[in-house]
Design an enzyme around this catalytic site. Sequence first.
Site, PDB file in Angstrom:
ATOM      1  N   CYS A  96      73.686  49.097  27.113  1.00  0.00           N
ATOM      2  CA  CYS A  96      74.455  48.835  25.601  1.00  0.00           C
ATOM      3  C   CYS A  96      75.102  48.170  25.574  1.00  0.00           C
ATOM      4  O   CYS A  96      75.253  47.404  23.992  1.00  0.00           O
ATOM      5  CB  CYS A  96      75.248  50.907  25.357  1.00  0.00           C
ATOM      6  SG  CYS A  96      76.787  50.802  26.530  1.00  0.00           S
ATOM      7  N   HIS A 148      79.437  54.120  25.669  1.00  0.00           N
ATOM      8  CA  HIS A 148      77.776  54.079  25.445  1.00  0.00           C
ATOM      9  C   HIS A 148      78.688  53.039  23.751  1.00  0.00           C
ATOM     10  O   HIS A 148      80.166  53.494  23.634  1.00  0.00           O
ATOM     11  CB  HIS A 148      77.267  55.051  25.435  1.00  0.00           C
ATOM     12  CG  HIS A 148      75.284  54.465  24.808  1.00  0.00           C
ATOM     13  ND1 HIS A 148      75.259  53.870  25.081  1.00  0.00           N
ATOM     14  CD2 HIS A 148      75.550  54.490  23.457  1.00  0.00           C
ATOM     15  CE1 HIS A 148      74.113  53.397  24.200  1.00  0.00           C
ATOM     16  NE2 HIS A 148      73.932  54.480  23.421  1.00  0.00           N
ATOM     17  N   HIS A 160      70.988  51.078  18.858  1.00  0.00           N
ATOM     18  CA  HIS A 160      71.766  50.426  20.150  1.00  0.00           C
ATOM     19  C   HIS A 160      70.702  50.490  21.176  1.00  0.00           C
ATOM     20  O   HIS A 160      69.387  50.583  20.838  1.00  0.00           O
ATOM     21  CB  HIS A 160      72.477  51.620  20.471  1.00  0.00           C
ATOM     22  CG  HIS A 160      72.229  53.098  19.978  1.00  0.00           C
ATOM     23  ND1 HIS A 160      71.844  53.951  21.618  1.00  0.00           N
ATOM     24  CD2 HIS A 160      71.683  53.548  19.425  1.00  0.00           C
ATOM     25  CE1 HIS A 160      71.720  55.137  20.764  1.00  0.00           C
ATOM     26  NE2 HIS A 160      71.158  54.602  19.507  1.00  0.00           N
TER      27      HIS A 160
END
Length: 203
Positions: A96, A148, A160
Amino acid sequence: MLIRRLPPIAALLCMLAGIASAPAAADPLRDWQRDPELAGVLMPTAASLIDQAQQITEAATLPEFSPRAILTSMANRLRDIRYRRGGREPSTGFDCSGFVRYVFQHGLNVELPASSAAQFLTGLKVDRKELREGDLVFFRTEGKRISHVGIYLGDGSFIHAPSSGKRVSVSQLSEKYWAARFAGAKRPDVLAKTDDGDSDDRS
């Protein structure tokens, strides 16, 4: 007199147009069209001026440069690249934070921190209802720590690199999983500086 009031390029274009369209008997300069040497000089000059005029007109209609548009366009072009823990390049895959870092580095030549937790510590805090394209959205997917990050695309969606076995894709902030884990949003400095009147507080 009219020609003297025009910009230099427009004035010269008018002169050339007048030479080309005037009756032969009234304008001896029309002979330049039959003279290979003169035509070889004047015709390319006229073509160059016309091309410049067209470029100026086209440039006037182009949309204003938008760092946000560059970021979202690049991010979307990287869809479907596989997830790889620690991945930082399209050829190897992304995690990510690697995905976000790559988009900012290659889109705007801006270096962001390497991890999602470190990225969360930079930029300006943004309220969820004030999110704009290119802002970063953060989540707690592993306990209480920031783990994240994604890039907001607008209309409640973000792009993402989700997790192992998945690929770069678009999700919705309203999805039950992400809504329950949403930790906040940040606006990187490069975007904050382009926003007039931005009054968010740094944290």
